[in-house]
Scaffold this motif. Structure first.
Motif, PDB file in Angstrom:
ATOM      1  N   ALA A   1      41.959  82.339  53.117  1.00  0.00           N
ATOM      2  CA  ALA A   1      42.331  82.100  52.092  1.00  0.00           C
ATOM      3  C   ALA A   1      44.156  82.432  53.021  1.00  0.00           C
ATOM      4  O   ALA A   1      45.019  81.889  52.731  1.00  0.00           O
ATOM      5  CB  ALA A   1      43.143  82.914  50.972  1.00  0.00           C
ATOM      6  N   ALA A   2      43.888  83.352  53.721  1.00  0.00           N
ATOM      7  CA  ALA A   2      45.082  84.066  54.990  1.00  0.00           C
ATOM      8  C   ALA A   2      45.458  81.993  55.704  1.00  0.00           C
ATOM      9  O   ALA A   2      46.272  82.322  55.957  1.00  0.00           O
ATOM     10  CB  ALA A   2      44.146  84.887  55.833  1.00  0.00           C
ATOM     11  N   LEU A   3      44.609  81.787  56.409  1.00  0.00           N
ATOM     12  CA  LEU A   3      45.076  80.443  56.855  1.00  0.00           C
ATOM     13  C   LEU A   3      45.666  79.236  56.118  1.00  0.00           C
ATOM     14  O   LEU A   3      46.815  79.107  56.376  1.00  0.00           O
ATOM     15  CB  LEU A   3      43.760  79.560  57.209  1.00  0.00           C
ATOM     16  CG  LEU A   3      42.410  80.615  58.737  1.00  0.00           C
ATOM     17  CD1 LEU A   3      41.139  79.738  59.203  1.00  0.00           C
ATOM     18  CD2 LEU A   3      43.671  80.502  59.586  1.00  0.00           C
ATOM     19  N   ALA A   4      45.076  79.111  55.051  1.00  0.00           N
ATOM     20  CA  ALA A   4      46.031  77.871  54.160  1.00  0.00           C
ATOM     21  C   ALA A   4      47.004  79.077  53.839  1.00  0.00           C
ATOM     22  O   ALA A   4      48.125  78.151  53.837  1.00  0.00           O
ATOM     23  CB  ALA A   4      45.141  78.599  52.344  1.00  0.00           C
ATOM     24  N   LEU A   5      47.049  79.832  53.148  1.00  0.00           N
ATOM     25  CA  LEU A   5      48.869  80.766  53.240  1.00  0.00           C
ATOM     26  C   LEU A   5      49.491  80.034  54.416  1.00  0.00           C
ATOM     27  O   LEU A   5      51.131  80.526  54.431  1.00  0.00           O
ATOM     28  CB  LEU A   5      48.647  82.172  52.459  1.00  0.00           C
ATOM     29  CG  LEU A   5      49.878  82.608  51.782  1.00  0.00           C
ATOM     30  CD1 LEU A   5      50.659  82.195  51.522  1.00  0.00           C
ATOM     31  CD2 LEU A   5      50.400  84.530  51.913  1.00  0.00           C
ATOM     32  N   GLY A   6      48.846  81.318  55.351  1.00  0.00           N
ATOM     33  CA  GLY A   6      49.790  80.857  56.722  1.00  0.00           C
ATOM     34  C   GLY A   6      50.188  79.468  57.027  1.00  0.00           C
ATOM     35  O   GLY A   6      51.664  79.212  57.082  1.00  0.00           O
TER      36      GLY A   6
ATOM     37  N   VAL B   1      43.868  70.527  50.342  1.00  0.00           N
ATOM     38  CA  VAL B   1      42.793  70.933  48.933  1.00  0.00           C
ATOM     39  C   VAL B   1      41.777  71.035  50.067  1.00  0.00           C
ATOM     40  O   VAL B   1      40.439  71.333  49.416  1.00  0.00           O
ATOM     41  CB  VAL B   1      42.923  69.240  48.805  1.00  0.00           C
ATOM     42  CG1 VAL B   1      40.612  68.743  48.107  1.00  0.00           C
ATOM     43  CG2 VAL B   1      44.057  69.490  47.766  1.00  0.00           C
ATOM     44  N   PHE B   2      41.208  70.668  51.345  1.00  0.00           N
ATOM     45  CA  PHE B   2      40.549  70.823  52.093  1.00  0.00           C
ATOM     46  C   PHE B   2      40.057  72.482  52.583  1.00  0.00           C
ATOM     47  O   PHE B   2      39.221  72.980  52.114  1.00  0.00           O
ATOM     48  CB  PHE B   2      40.689  70.401  53.285  1.00  0.00           C
ATOM     49  CG  PHE B   2      39.850  70.457  54.566  1.00  0.00           C
ATOM     50  CD1 PHE B   2      38.526  69.522  55.166  1.00  0.00           C
ATOM     51  CD2 PHE B   2      39.970  71.527  55.602  1.00  0.00           C
ATOM     52  CE1 PHE B   2      37.782  70.139  55.996  1.00  0.00           C
ATOM     53  CE2 PHE B   2      38.913  71.773  56.864  1.00  0.00           C
ATOM     54  CZ  PHE B   2      37.903  71.024  56.707  1.00  0.00           C
ATOM     55  N   MET B   3      41.055  73.016  52.531  1.00  0.00           N
ATOM     56  CA  MET B   3      41.159  74.771  52.297  1.00  0.00           C
ATOM     57  C   MET B   3      41.033  74.744  51.059  1.00  0.00           C
ATOM     58  O   MET B   3      39.891  75.739  51.125  1.00  0.00           O
ATOM     59  CB  MET B   3      42.407  74.961  53.168  1.00  0.00           C
ATOM     60  CG  MET B   3      43.431  74.743  54.560  1.00  0.00           C
ATOM     61  SD  MET B   3      42.234  74.788  55.906  1.00  0.00           S
ATOM     62  CE  MET B   3      41.829  76.696  55.304  1.00  0.00           C
ATOM     63  N   LEU B   4      40.705  74.367  50.578  1.00  0.00           N
ATOM     64  CA  LEU B   4      40.451  75.087  48.363  1.00  0.00           C
ATOM     65  C   LEU B   4      38.509  74.583  48.828  1.00  0.00           C
ATOM     66  O   LEU B   4      37.882  75.084  48.235  1.00  0.00           O
ATOM     67  CB  LEU B   4      41.051  74.380  47.829  1.00  0.00           C
ATOM     68  CG  LEU B   4      42.918  74.844  47.254  1.00  0.00           C
ATOM     69  CD1 LEU B   4      43.761  73.832  46.514  1.00  0.00           C
ATOM     70  CD2 LEU B   4      42.863  75.938  47.297  1.00  0.00           C
ATOM     71  N   GLY B   5      38.619  73.237  49.776  1.00  0.00           N
ATOM     72  CA  GLY B   5      37.264  73.626  49.314  1.00  0.00           C
ATOM     73  C   GLY B   5      36.121  73.990  50.908  1.00  0.00           C
ATOM     74  O   GLY B   5      34.882  75.173  50.040  1.00  0.00           O
TER      75      GLY B   5
ATOM     76  N   GLY C   1      35.098  69.770  53.509  1.00  0.00           N
ATOM     77  CA  GLY C   1      34.834  70.986  54.329  1.00  0.00           C
ATOM     78  C   GLY C   1      34.701  72.190  53.924  1.00  0.00           C
ATOM     79  O   GLY C   1      34.345  73.164  54.280  1.00  0.00           O
ATOM     80  N   LEU C   2      33.627  72.022  52.642  1.00  0.00           N
ATOM     81  CA  LEU C   2      33.061  73.468  52.079  1.00  0.00           C
ATOM     82  C   LEU C   2      31.240  73.091  52.420  1.00  0.00           C
ATOM     83  O   LEU C   2      31.267  74.016  53.398  1.00  0.00           O
ATOM     84  CB  LEU C   2      32.262  72.299  50.705  1.00  0.00           C
ATOM     85  CG  LEU C   2      31.430  73.748  49.304  1.00  0.00           C
ATOM     86  CD1 LEU C   2      31.239  73.438  48.672  1.00  0.00           C
ATOM     87  CD2 LEU C   2      30.216  73.255  50.125  1.00  0.00           C
ATOM     88  N   LEU C   3      30.924  71.919  53.544  1.00  0.00           N
ATOM     89  CA  LEU C   3      30.125  71.545  54.021  1.00  0.00           C
ATOM     90  C   LEU C   3      30.063  72.092  55.636  1.00  0.00           C
ATOM     91  O   LEU C   3      29.622  73.059  56.253  1.00  0.00           O
ATOM     92  CB  LEU C   3      29.555  70.494  53.995  1.00  0.00           C
ATOM     93  CG  LEU C   3      28.495  70.295  52.951  1.00  0.00           C
ATOM     94  CD1 LEU C   3      28.238  68.464  52.926  1.00  0.00           C
ATOM     95  CD2 LEU C   3      27.536  70.677  52.888  1.00  0.00           C
TER      96      LEU C   3
ATOM     97  N   TRP D   1      32.749  81.203  48.230  1.00  0.00           N
ATOM     98  CA  TRP D   1      32.392  81.997  46.423  1.00  0.00           C
ATOM     99  C   TRP D   1      31.125  81.442  45.755  1.00  0.00           C
ATOM    100  O   TRP D   1      29.994  81.994  45.091  1.00  0.00           O
ATOM    101  CB  TRP D   1      33.688  82.104  45.967  1.00  0.00           C
ATOM    102  CG  TRP D   1      34.640  82.745  46.010  1.00  0.00           C
ATOM    103  CD1 TRP D   1      35.295  82.770  46.999  1.00  0.00           C
ATOM    104  CD2 TRP D   1      34.611  84.145  45.849  1.00  0.00           C
ATOM    105  NE1 TRP D   1      36.213  83.591  46.901  1.00  0.00           N
ATOM    106  CE2 TRP D   1      35.580  84.349  46.027  1.00  0.00           C
ATOM    107  CE3 TRP D   1      34.414  84.956  44.539  1.00  0.00           C
ATOM    108  CZ2 TRP D   1      35.864  86.072  45.724  1.00  0.00           C
ATOM    109  CZ3 TRP D   1      34.168  86.118  44.214  1.00  0.00           C
ATOM    110  CH2 TRP D   1      35.462  87.024  45.300  1.00  0.00           C
ATOM    111  N   LEU D   2      31.099  79.868  46.077  1.00  0.00           N
ATOM    112  CA  LEU D   2      29.742  79.336  45.829  1.00  0.00           C
ATOM    113  C   LEU D   2      28.296  79.596  46.452  1.00  0.00           C
ATOM    114  O   LEU D   2      27.674  80.316  45.759  1.00  0.00           O
ATOM    115  CB  LEU D   2      29.778  77.322  46.051  1.00  0.00           C
ATOM    116  CG  LEU D   2      28.806  76.776  45.132  1.00  0.00           C
ATOM    117  CD1 LEU D   2      28.883  77.364  43.758  1.00  0.00           C
ATOM    118  CD2 LEU D   2      29.045  75.472  46.039  1.00  0.00           C
ATOM    119  N   PHE D   3      28.518  79.885  47.493  1.00  0.00           N
ATOM    120  CA  PHE D   3      26.921  79.981  48.625  1.00  0.00           C
ATOM    121  C   PHE D   3      26.957  81.474  48.134  1.00  0.00           C
ATOM    122  O   PHE D   3      25.494  82.304  48.047  1.00  0.00           O
ATOM    123  CB  PHE D   3      27.597  79.653  50.079  1.00  0.00           C
ATOM    124  CG  PHE D   3      26.889  78.531  50.568  1.00  0.00           C
ATOM    125  CD1 PHE D   3      26.108  78.623  50.998  1.00  0.00           C
ATOM    126  CD2 PHE D   3      27.669  77.465  50.480  1.00  0.00           C
ATOM    127  CE1 PHE D   3      25.582  77.183  51.665  1.00  0.00           C
ATOM    128  CE2 PHE D   3      27.576  76.123  51.464  1.00  0.00           C
ATOM    129  CZ  PHE D   3      26.690  76.436  51.442  1.00  0.00           C
ATOM    130  N   GLY D   4      28.449  81.994  47.973  1.00  0.00           N
ATOM    131  CA  GLY D   4      28.251  83.952  47.817  1.00  0.00           C
ATOM    132  C   GLY D   4      27.282  84.374  46.614  1.00  0.00           C
ATOM    133  O   GLY D   4      26.690  84.652  46.727  1.00  0.00           O
TER     134      GLY D   4
END
Length: 407
Positions: free
Chosen positions: A256-261, A137-141, A17-19, A147-150
């Protein structure tokens, strides 16, 4: 052993998911450091998504025969190698090659992941719960990746220092692959027909009118979601005049909005019929686009740009993800619940293919609009596919009602 398998599965899916969702960040960095146009940079989405299509069409029916565990170990090993190599890249072609590899790996891993969930699940309720947890967990990735790239971009002292993030990701992929070597997965219960499912069955299923409506709806949804998600960092940087690192980090609000939704919709859809919920979500998306985008006009760079001085639009517009979130999983659920279980793997393959095509075309359309129109106008394109999805939802409901009448 079951818990260790779930942890390995979740870690693998989070890394992918991160990649997969780092493409927006890499597009921004490619424009800044590799001197490519926005339209050229948008080809990264095509490299990723067309590779997913190729993997789903050519390899999905072979994964079961190869073995789910071995397939996931192989994908992680390849990702470790290509990410390590990407950390030394000096040109845009290397980024294109990276996303071709990422797309191929994700196409194989998604089939293996969902098939492994089926082997681990104790019953239907456990299957739904496990699938939701893995997708969460995919969305957390995805969120952690932004944030990691940022952070790496913020530490970038030259045009290539930010690529060091790929050495870290390569190490994580290697660790996940090693974790799989400690897992014993009983794959004897895998359906033989699943391994022998061929392209002919996929094509026959794709020709059914009910399937066509589903696939077009999913195609249009991903066109919107990926178009917004991929180009939001560029919108934040060029239209809202935020620093590159802040642009990437603030785009994580959308994720984050997608995950919460999706979490909230899981509760709401237990009590309310899916059609009015999705139509209301689409109406909210349209209202947010029409009401929020005019606020982008005339935004001036802040004297000390950052989170504290970011325009209100940088916080509010990404909330569109909350209303988009329920659409994709609900359409998938409606489609799969109407199909015999033996056809589920074939339908999932079609879903992956059409989703990938939607992501590619959505990113390229948005990139073209950013190239030819003022940046604050580019995201108005969302309104047309949103209206078409609303019409298709009504069609899907009618097909669902007719199926129940003939059952």
């Amino acid at each position: 052993m079951r818990l260790r398998t779930i942890v390995a599965l979740a870690l693998t899916y989070a890394l992918l998911g991160l990649l997969m969702n780092s493409v927006g960040v890499v597009i921004l960095q490619s424009i800044r450091h590799f001197d490519v146009t926005k339209v050229t940079a948008s080809t990264l989405e095509a490299c990723k998504d067309l590779s997913v299509v190729a993997a789903s069409f050519l390899l999905a029916t072979r994964v079961a025969a190869f073995g789910y565990r071995r397939a996931l170990i192989g994908v992680l090993a390849v990702m470790a190698v290509v990410c390590f190599a990407a950390s030394f890249s000096t040109g845009f072609v290397a980024m294109q090659a990276l996303f071709v590899a990422i797309g191929l790996g994700f196409g194989v891993a998604k089939v293996a992941t969902y098939s492994t969930i089926g082997l681990l699940a104790k019953d239907q309720a456990d299957h739904a719960s496990l699938t939701g947890s893995i997708e969460g967990v995919f969305m957390l990735g995805v969120l952690g990746g932004a944030w990691l790239f940022g952070w790496f971009i913020a530490q970038d002292g030259s045009s290539t220092d930010w690529l060091g993030v790929y050495r870290l990701i390569a190490g994580l992929c290697l660790a996940a692959a090693l974790l799989w070597f400690t897992v014993k997965l009983d794959e004897s219960a895998a359906e033989p027909d699943e391994a022998r499912a061929g392209w002919g069955e996929m094509l026959k299923l794709a020709m059914l009118p009910s399937t066509i409506a589903i696939l077009i709806g999913l195609f249009l949804y991903v066109l919107i979601e990926q178009g917004l998600g991929t180009w939001l960092p560029t919108f934040n940087s060029e239209v809202l005049h935020l620093p590159a690192s802040t642009s990437v980090q603030m785009a994580s609000i959308y994720v984050a909005a997608l995950a919460l939704g999706r979490l909230v919709s899981g509760v709401v859809l237990r009590r309310i019929d899916w059609l009015p919920v999705l139509l209301a979500c689409l109406a909210a998306v349209a209202v947010l686009v029409v009401a929020m985008l005019p606020l982008a006009r005339g935004v001036e760079p802040a004297s000390e740009p950052g989170w504290r001085n970011a325009p209100l639009l940088a916080f509010t517009f990404p909330l569109i993800g909350f209303f988009l979130a329920p659409i994709y999983p609900t359409i998938c659920s409606v489609a799969l619940s109407a199909m015999p279980k033996r056809q589920h793997p074939t339908l999932v393959g079609l879903i992956v293919i059409f989703s990938a095509l939607g992501g590619t075309i959505g990113s390229m359309i948005t990139g073209f609009l950013f190239q030819t129109l003022p940046g604050e106008h580019a995201f108005y394109f969302v309104l047309l596919p949103a209206a078409l999805i609303a019409l298709l939802l009504v069609k899907i409901r009618r097909n669902q009602s007719l199926t129940k009448q003939h059952a």
